[in-house]
Design an enzyme around this catalytic site. Structure first.
Site, PDB file in Angstrom:
ATOM      1  N   LEU A 189       0.835  -1.098  -0.097  1.00  9.69           N
ATOM      2  CA  LEU A 189      -0.029  -0.004  -0.038  1.00  9.69           C
ATOM      3  C   LEU A 189       0.904   1.214  -0.047  1.00  9.69           C
ATOM      4  CD1 LEU A 189      -2.565  -1.202   2.629  1.00  9.69           C
ATOM      5  CD2 LEU A 189      -2.808  -1.174   0.094  1.00  9.69           C
ATOM      6  N   SER A 193       3.488   1.881   1.892  1.00  7.43           N
ATOM      7  CA  SER A 193       3.749   2.489   3.182  1.00  7.43           C
ATOM      8  C   SER A 193       5.086   3.301   3.228  1.00  7.43           C
ATOM      9  CB  SER A 193       3.946   1.482   4.498  1.00  7.43           C
ATOM     10  OG  SER A 193       4.809   0.539   3.756  1.00  7.43           O
ATOM     11  N   ALA A 206       6.244   5.214   0.531  1.00  6.25           N
ATOM     12  CA  ALA A 206       6.158   6.572   0.045  1.00  6.25           C
ATOM     13  C   ALA A 206       5.451   7.500   1.043  1.00  6.25           C
ATOM     14  CB  ALA A 206       5.668   6.616  -1.104  1.00  6.25           C
ATOM     15  N   ASP A 221       3.280   5.947  -6.356  1.00  5.80           N
ATOM     16  CA  ASP A 221       3.125   6.034  -4.996  1.00  5.80           C
ATOM     17  C   ASP A 221       2.805   7.326  -4.324  1.00  5.80           C
ATOM     18  OD1 ASP A 221       3.302   3.255  -5.470  1.00  5.80           O
ATOM     19  OD2 ASP A 221       5.247   3.049  -4.623  1.00  5.80           O
TER      20      ASP A 221
HETATM   21  C1  GLA Z   1       5.619  -0.208  -6.135  1.00  2.00           C
HETATM   22  C2  GLA Z   1       6.544   0.920  -6.637  1.00  2.00           C
HETATM   23  C3  GLA Z   1       5.743   1.795  -7.660  1.00  2.00           C
HETATM   24  C4  GLA Z   1       5.048   0.820  -8.694  1.00  2.00           C
HETATM   25  C5  GLA Z   1       4.163  -0.121  -8.068  1.00  2.00           C
HETATM   26  C6  GLA Z   1       3.709  -1.131  -9.102  1.00  2.00           C
HETATM   27  O1  GLA Z   1       4.644   0.327  -5.387  1.00  2.00           O
HETATM   28  O2  GLA Z   1       6.973   1.724  -5.645  1.00  2.00           O
HETATM   29  O3  GLA Z   1       6.484   2.705  -8.185  1.00  2.00           O
HETATM   30  O4  GLA Z   1       5.758   0.661  -9.793  1.00  2.00           O
HETATM   31  O5  GLA Z   1       5.231  -0.932  -7.279  1.00  2.00           O
HETATM   32  O6  GLA Z   1       2.719  -0.631  -9.853  1.00  2.00           O
END
Ligand code: GLA
Length: 392
Positions: free
Chosen positions: A125, A127, A129, A172
């Protein structure tokens, strides 16, 4: 979330004036369609949910950052003029990365003191970011810096790509910083522009099921970066076949060039390219179904996106793939896919709210039967869409 407890802990540990303590809420996010195409500069869709990371903070009187967590032990303590390098698996990396990122574009004079906590510690989910964005917003507020959401998207990219070494895209942090309740956030990762598309009046309400697999692992140690390399290999071959020089990113290849030259690709790069181009189409169709208020059509595209992640992008681990199948078969579910990178963490579904509790129970019990070894760590949460990050 007990915000008062977080504020009390900040006052207790750091002796600051309660009136100086502010709280950042930085939510988790889901991505209905557009999985793994952000780093190839494709378009993505996203929403923030009503569970979040919270950070109570106050400006420090000096240039130190001192932080505690209700989730993790120890204290993070460093000077903003001498930021230590990344430590493996240390929750302080995000605060250190945030300071480095801001310093690359702005002047920081004050550190912060604060206490943080997250409502969900499992992956999938975003977390990471959410935590990164929380520190950015707090440090900027403490230093009276006014930074646009677009600039914070770039600063969080610096935390993840430069400080942490994960070669991910901007999905994210864009979702976390830009989302608004009852809107679909559509991000064009090539131009870093976005659109918030309101939920149509005809669109029925929905709940978001978050089904945890019990698999935990940091993203830098999964196959994430390897998939990015495979996409680059496919893009390089396609551009060469088309006789063009450009950055080796699938977003640089036109759909016509892909149609004309896809025959040059084999094996893994062929599958990654197939995922990219079909996912880009699903995003376009998803926006149409969202605008039309067609929750059934929107849900079917989520599940197709999930299938392509399994078959073409090949990023799901076995427990997540099992969860995907269980969710898709459950009464009331409009569509499902694994969330985030898909190597660990959770699968998500959009679900009829009237059936959400029964669906959550049924998914949890079927998953426990299939994976009794994970029975302690799994569970299904019923979430709602929500606004993006901000200071409360
Ligand atoms: C992770 C990465 C994103 C994206 C997703 C898949 O969350 O941090 O940048 O690539 O996977 O969509």
């Amino acid at each position: 979330m007990d915000i008062d407890q977080l504020i009390d802990e900040t006052v207790r540990h750091y002796g600051c004036n309660p009136g100086d303590v502010r709280v950042v809420r930085s939510p988790y996010r889901i991505c209905p369609m557009g999985a793994h195409i952000d780093h190839q500069l494709g378009p993505v869709t996203a929403m923030a949910i009503d569970r979040a990371v919270y950070l109570a903070f106050a400006p420090s009187n000096d240039n130190r950052v001192r932080l505690r967590s209700l989730t993790f032990g120890g204290e993070i303590d460093f000077e903003i003029d001498a930021v230590p390098a990344r430590h493996e698996d240390d929750w302080g990396n995000y605060a250190r990365g945030a300071v480095e990122a801001i310093k690359s574009k702005h002047t920081l004079s004050h550190g912060i003191v604060g206490v943080t906590t997250g409502q969900i510690s499992e992956g999938g989910l975003s977390s990471s970011a959410a935590v990164g964005c929380a520190y950015l917003l707090a440090l900027e507020a403490a230093n009276d810096l006014h930074v646009s959401a677009e600039d914070n998207i770039e600063l969080d990219r610096l935390i993840e790509n430069e400080y942490l070494g994960l070669r991910n895209g901007i999905l994210d942090q864009s979702a976390i910083l830009l989302s608004r309740n009852r809107h679909l956030t559509v991000i064009d990762c090539a131009t870093v522009t976005h659109e918030l598309i309101p939920q149509a009046d005809a669109m029925p309400d929905y709940s978001i099921l978050v089904a945890f697999s019990g698999v935990k692992q940091a993203l830098v140690s999964t196959g994430y970066n390897q998939r990015v390399d495979e996409c680059a290999a496919a893009a390089g071959d396609l551009l060469r076949a088309a006789g063009r020089e450009s950055r080796a990113l699938l977003g640089e290849v036109t759909p016509q060039e892909y149609a004309d030259h896809r025959g040059v690709l084999n094996g893994d790069p062929a599958k990654r390219a197939e995922h990219f181009f079909t996912e880009r189409d699903r995003v376009r169709q998803g926006i149409e179904t969202w605008r039309a208020g067609d929750i059934g059509g929107f849900g079917r595209l989520i599940s197709e996106s999930g299938r392509s992640s399994i078959e073409n992008y090949e990023c799901g681990s076995e427990p997540l793939i099992d969860l995907y199948h269980i969710l898709v078969e459950t009464d009331g579910v409009h569509g499902a896919r694994f969330s985030g990178a898909g190597f660990r963490g959770c699968s998500i579904a959009l679900c009829d709210p009237a059936k959400a509790e029964a669906a959550a129970e049924s998914v949890a019990s079927r998953y426990r039967q299939k994976h009794p070894e994970r029975a302690d760590n799994n569970g299904v949460l019923i979430a709602r869409p929500a606004d993006g990050a901000g200071i409360l």
